[in-house]
Design a protein around this motif. Structure first.
Motif, PDB file in Angstrom:
ATOM      1  N   GLY A 107       0.811  -1.212   0.000  1.00 18.46           N
ATOM      2  CA  GLY A 107       0.000   0.000   0.000  1.00 18.46           C
ATOM      3  C   GLY A 107       0.841   1.257   0.000  1.00 18.46           C
ATOM      4  O   GLY A 107       0.564   2.214  -0.733  1.00 18.46           O
ATOM      5  N   TRP A 108       1.876   1.277   0.819  1.00 19.13           N
ATOM      6  CA  TRP A 108       2.741   2.452   0.878  1.00 19.13           C
ATOM      7  C   TRP A 108       3.534   2.631  -0.410  1.00 19.13           C
ATOM      8  O   TRP A 108       3.828   3.751  -0.825  1.00 19.13           O
ATOM      9  CB  TRP A 108       3.682   2.323   2.065  1.00 19.13           C
ATOM     10  CG  TRP A 108       4.544   3.515   2.303  1.00 19.13           C
ATOM     11  CD1 TRP A 108       5.872   3.640   2.023  1.00 19.13           C
ATOM     12  CD2 TRP A 108       4.139   4.767   2.868  1.00 19.13           C
ATOM     13  NE1 TRP A 108       6.320   4.872   2.383  1.00 19.13           N
ATOM     14  CE2 TRP A 108       5.280   5.596   2.907  1.00 19.13           C
ATOM     15  CE3 TRP A 108       2.934   5.269   3.330  1.00 19.13           C
ATOM     16  CZ2 TRP A 108       5.235   6.894   3.393  1.00 19.13           C
ATOM     17  CZ3 TRP A 108       2.892   6.554   3.823  1.00 19.13           C
ATOM     18  CH2 TRP A 108       4.029   7.355   3.852  1.00 19.13           C
ATOM     19  N   LEU A 109       3.881   1.529  -1.043  1.00 22.26           N
ATOM     20  CA  LEU A 109       4.727   1.591  -2.233  1.00 22.26           C
ATOM     21  C   LEU A 109       3.939   1.886  -3.503  1.00 22.26           C
ATOM     22  O   LEU A 109       4.419   2.615  -4.378  1.00 22.26           O
ATOM     23  CB  LEU A 109       5.474   0.266  -2.389  1.00 22.26           C
ATOM     24  CG  LEU A 109       6.490   0.144  -3.527  1.00 22.26           C
ATOM     25  CD1 LEU A 109       7.673   1.047  -3.278  1.00 22.26           C
ATOM     26  CD2 LEU A 109       6.953  -1.306  -3.649  1.00 22.26           C
ATOM     27  N   LEU A 110       2.717   1.367  -3.616  1.00 21.92           N
ATOM     28  CA  LEU A 110       2.015   1.376  -4.899  1.00 21.92           C
ATOM     29  C   LEU A 110       0.813   2.300  -4.969  1.00 21.92           C
ATOM     30  O   LEU A 110       0.393   2.652  -6.066  1.00 21.92           O
ATOM     31  CB  LEU A 110       1.571  -0.049  -5.240  1.00 21.92           C
ATOM     32  CG  LEU A 110       2.684  -1.113  -5.299  1.00 21.92           C
ATOM     33  CD1 LEU A 110       2.085  -2.477  -5.550  1.00 21.92           C
ATOM     34  CD2 LEU A 110       3.716  -0.767  -6.351  1.00 21.92           C
ATOM     35  N   LEU A 111       0.230   2.680  -3.832  1.00 22.02           N
ATOM     36  CA  LEU A 111      -0.979   3.488  -3.864  1.00 22.02           C
ATOM     37  C   LEU A 111      -0.669   4.975  -3.811  1.00 22.02           C
ATOM     38  O   LEU A 111       0.332   5.401  -3.213  1.00 22.02           O
ATOM     39  CB  LEU A 111      -1.893   3.124  -2.686  1.00 22.02           C
ATOM     40  CG  LEU A 111      -2.473   1.711  -2.671  1.00 22.02           C
ATOM     41  CD1 LEU A 111      -3.334   1.509  -1.436  1.00 22.02           C
ATOM     42  CD2 LEU A 111      -3.269   1.441  -3.934  1.00 22.02           C
ATOM     43  N   TYR A 125       7.081   6.248 -10.258  1.00 21.14           N
ATOM     44  CA  TYR A 125       6.523   5.023 -10.818  1.00 21.14           C
ATOM     45  C   TYR A 125       7.615   4.029 -11.221  1.00 21.14           C
ATOM     46  O   TYR A 125       7.511   2.834 -10.956  1.00 21.14           O
ATOM     47  CB  TYR A 125       5.647   5.356 -12.031  1.00 21.14           C
ATOM     48  CG  TYR A 125       4.380   6.091 -11.675  1.00 21.14           C
ATOM     49  CD1 TYR A 125       3.236   5.398 -11.309  1.00 21.14           C
ATOM     50  CD2 TYR A 125       4.321   7.481 -11.700  1.00 21.14           C
ATOM     51  CE1 TYR A 125       2.070   6.063 -10.977  1.00 21.14           C
ATOM     52  CE2 TYR A 125       3.158   8.161 -11.381  1.00 21.14           C
ATOM     53  CZ  TYR A 125       2.033   7.450 -11.007  1.00 21.14           C
ATOM     54  OH  TYR A 125       0.891   8.116 -10.676  1.00 21.14           O
ATOM     55  N   GLY A 126       8.656   4.520 -11.873  1.00 22.18           N
ATOM     56  CA  GLY A 126       9.712   3.618 -12.311  1.00 22.18           C
ATOM     57  C   GLY A 126      10.436   2.972 -11.150  1.00 22.18           C
ATOM     58  O   GLY A 126      10.701   1.758 -11.153  1.00 22.18           O
ATOM     59  N   THR A 127      10.761   3.745 -10.110  1.00 18.52           N
ATOM     60  CA  THR A 127      11.451   3.199  -8.943  1.00 18.52           C
ATOM     61  C   THR A 127      10.567   2.210  -8.211  1.00 18.52           C
ATOM     62  O   THR A 127      11.030   1.159  -7.743  1.00 18.52           O
ATOM     63  CB  THR A 127      11.863   4.333  -8.000  1.00 18.52           C
ATOM     64  OG1 THR A 127      12.624   5.298  -8.726  1.00 18.52           O
ATOM     65  CG2 THR A 127      12.688   3.804  -6.846  1.00 18.52           C
ATOM     66  N   ALA A 128       9.282   2.539  -8.079  1.00 21.62           N
ATOM     67  CA  ALA A 128       8.351   1.625  -7.418  1.00 21.62           C
ATOM     68  C   ALA A 128       8.232   0.315  -8.182  1.00 21.62           C
ATOM     69  O   ALA A 128       8.116  -0.762  -7.586  1.00 21.62           O
ATOM     70  CB  ALA A 128       6.982   2.289  -7.281  1.00 21.62           C
ATOM     71  N   ALA A 129       8.265   0.380  -9.506  1.00 21.33           N
ATOM     72  CA  ALA A 129       8.175  -0.841 -10.309  1.00 21.33           C
ATOM     73  C   ALA A 129       9.391  -1.734 -10.086  1.00 21.33           C
ATOM     74  O   ALA A 129       9.272  -2.950  -9.947  1.00 21.33           O
ATOM     75  CB  ALA A 129       8.038  -0.493 -11.784  1.00 21.33           C
ATOM     76  N   ALA A 141       0.802  12.944  -7.410  1.00 20.20           N
ATOM     77  CA  ALA A 141      -0.053  11.831  -7.018  1.00 20.20           C
ATOM     78  C   ALA A 141       0.101  11.475  -5.549  1.00 20.20           C
ATOM     79  O   ALA A 141      -0.694  10.693  -5.013  1.00 20.20           O
ATOM     80  CB  ALA A 141       0.244  10.601  -7.875  1.00 20.20           C
ATOM     81  N   GLY A 142       1.119  12.031  -4.894  1.00 17.57           N
ATOM     82  CA  GLY A 142       1.356  11.691  -3.500  1.00 17.57           C
ATOM     83  C   GLY A 142       1.974  10.322  -3.315  1.00 17.57           C
ATOM     84  O   GLY A 142       1.842   9.707  -2.254  1.00 17.57           O
ATOM     85  N   ARG A 143       2.654   9.819  -4.334  1.00 20.08           N
ATOM     86  CA  ARG A 143       3.297   8.514  -4.235  1.00 20.08           C
ATOM     87  C   ARG A 143       4.596   8.640  -3.454  1.00 20.08           C
ATOM     88  O   ARG A 143       5.288   9.652  -3.514  1.00 20.08           O
ATOM     89  CB  ARG A 143       3.580   7.941  -5.624  1.00 20.08           C
ATOM     90  CG  ARG A 143       2.335   7.685  -6.451  1.00 20.08           C
ATOM     91  CD  ARG A 143       2.696   7.166  -7.825  1.00 20.08           C
ATOM     92  NE  ARG A 143       3.356   5.867  -7.757  1.00 20.08           N
ATOM     93  CZ  ARG A 143       2.714   4.711  -7.702  1.00 20.08           C
ATOM     94  NH1 ARG A 143       1.394   4.681  -7.689  1.00 20.08           N
ATOM     95  NH2 ARG A 143       3.369   3.577  -7.647  1.00 20.08           N
TER      96      ARG A 143
END
Length: 485
Positions: free
Chosen positions: A26-30, A231-235, A225-227
């Motif tokens: 949740g913390w990483l992807l939402l 996106y690339g690092t999270a992937a 987005a408040g991520r």
């Protein structure tokens, strides 16, 4: 209380690992918002509940040594009245929890590391300015820097990462004078100078809302987005996490064997009368046709796979501890999903049936030792031993007793009562640190809090092991080491 401790241990195994996975995912992807807030705080509450449940179990029933935990499991599995020893059970219990415990531990370690790395490095909240811009009709464009101030470098090198206040000029909506806007941004290599460009998000019709910038467009989109991570690092982190989960599945299967369902004893099964004779090291040689067959991960310290220097002609071998069972076909090694050193004093001298259904020529065959006093101990038999026994004896038709019932012996099922108080304290510190890192407050303290949360249980375990190891409450029986087959 014995059954309650088993239920608590199983509940913590499932809920604890699920809470870690949900929290990290949740913390990483939402994106930031009510959904992420609800998911992560529900996961924290589940983890806190696991710590409270373990602490309550230890306080109510008292902490015991791992050896005493094995004794409690054996006492719970014994039947009230010993059986006759002549009857075979018609049904064998399934065995899933040993695999679940090992897999959960192996999966929890990388999940904790991913969690605290992202908690410490991620932005806890997108802030007021990114929130206002994200809710409007914004654009992202490359704009030149007109001023730089408040530079903070992460190192002494000129190419080290840095944070600074960058000022750009936002175009006026109706051709008037440009509107200056300042934002703080992190740059991974060096410091951007006046005249350099940065990707900046702003609202063309309302430049007074300010701007958000970073060194990459994906970082700007992540802020809006408040991520916690772009996106690339999270992937990338998600892929590495998935690899770790697959490795945990493989390790759990290698240590305990695949999870077993209930099975019915019948045609094609092999049954031998056997007596537990102690623990010994079994040497399983492999040829070029089935190289690696005997490689397995031991559960006892100091026992593992190794090369057999005397094998010669390119043959290798695997060495691991086994419970030795004496039968009319010779000594048979049974590999347990437990500490053989702790189990041997309790099991030596027990008589019963060794049952298995022949499988392929490779790996290890699932087998069960059913003692005369009613407990069923899952294990694995080397395929070479199963083949040797099949060739050495004539199979007899099996007669089973449908009225005979056994109880599954899980030697590690009472682990909830063996957790040291120091480890529980370290786990509580980790949960508190996680909650603090979820708060929408940024600052340099986050990295140190993440480190403390990640290492607190390990440090407390090391300190407890060095200075606070309890003495055994019952004397250990002598171990009879039978020769390895």
């Amino acid at each position: 209380m014995s059954a309650g401790a088993v239920r608590v241990g199983r509940g913590v195994t499932v809920v604890g690992v699920a809470g870690l996975v949900v929290l990290a995912g949740g913390w990483l992807l939402l994106d930031a918002g009510p959904l992420r807030t609800a998911v992560v705080w529900a996961a924290v509450a589940a983890l806190a509940g696991c710590v409270v449940a373990l602490t309550g179990t230890v306080l109510r029933a008292g902490r015991v040594t791992p050896a005493r935990g094995y004794e409690l499991a054996l006492d719970a599995a014994r039947a009230p009245a010993p059986g006759t020893g002549a009857a075979l059970p018609a049904v064998l219990h399934g065995s899933r929890w040993p695999w679940a415990r090992v897999t959960a531990v192996v999966l929890a370690v990388p999940t904790v590391l991913v969690l605290f790395c992202t908690l410490g490095a991620g932005v806890p909240d997108r802030g007021a300015v990114p929130g206002r811009i994200a809710d409007a009709d914004y654009v992202i464009k490359e704009l030149p820097v007109v001023a730089v101030g408040g530079v903070e470098r992460a190192g002494s090198s000129s190419r080290a990462s840095s944070e600074a206040d960058y000022t750009v000029r936002l175009p006026a909506p109706h051709g008037g004078a440009a509107v200056p806007a300042t934002f703080r941004a992190e740059v991974h290599r060096g410091v951007r100078q006046v005249g350099d460009t940065l990707p900046v998000a702003y609202v063309p019709q309302r430049p007074e809302l300010g701007a958000v910038g970073a060194d990459t467009r994906s970082a700007v989109e992540a802020q809006l987005a408040g991520r916690t991570l772009p996106y690339g690092t999270a992937a990338v982190a998600g892929v590495l996490w998935g690899v770790a989960a697959l490795a945990a599945f493989c390790v759990g299967t290698a240590v305990t064997g695949p999870p077993r369902g209930g099975r019915r004893v019948g045609k094609g099964w092999t049954a031998l009368r056997a007596t537990a004779a102690g623990v010994a090291e079994h040497v399983e040689r492999s040829t070029g046709d089935d190289a690696g067959t005997g490689a397995d991960t031991g559960t006892d310290a100091g026992v593992g796979a190794g090369a057999d220097a005397g094998a010669g002609s390119g043959k290798g071998s695997a060495r691991y501890a086994c419970l030795i069972l004496r039968t009319d076909t010779g000594d048979v090694p049974l590999r347990l999903a437990a500490s053989h050193r702790r189990a041997a004093p309790l099991l030596t001298g027990s008589a019963g049936w060794l049952l298995w259904k022949p499988a392929g020529p490779r790996g290890k065959v699932p087998a069960d030792f059913v003692a005369d006093d009613g407990w069923q101990l899952p294990g694995r038999l080397p395929a070479a031993e199963a083949t040797r026994i099949a060739a050495a004896r004539t199979p007899d038709p099996l007669t089973v007793d449908t009225a005979r019932h056994t109880r599954l012996l899980e030697l590690g099922s009472h682990w909830a009562r063996t957790v040291p108080a120091g480890v529980l304290l370290g786990a509580a510190v980790s949960v508190v640190a996680t909650g603090a890192l979820l708060l929408p407050v940024d600052g340099g303290w986050r990295a140190w809090t993440a480190v403390a949360g990640a290492v607190a249980p390990l440090l407390r375990w090391m300190i407890t092991g060095l200075f606070g190891a309890p003495r055994a409450t019952t004397p250990a029986a002598p171990v009879e080491a039978g020769p390895a087959a």
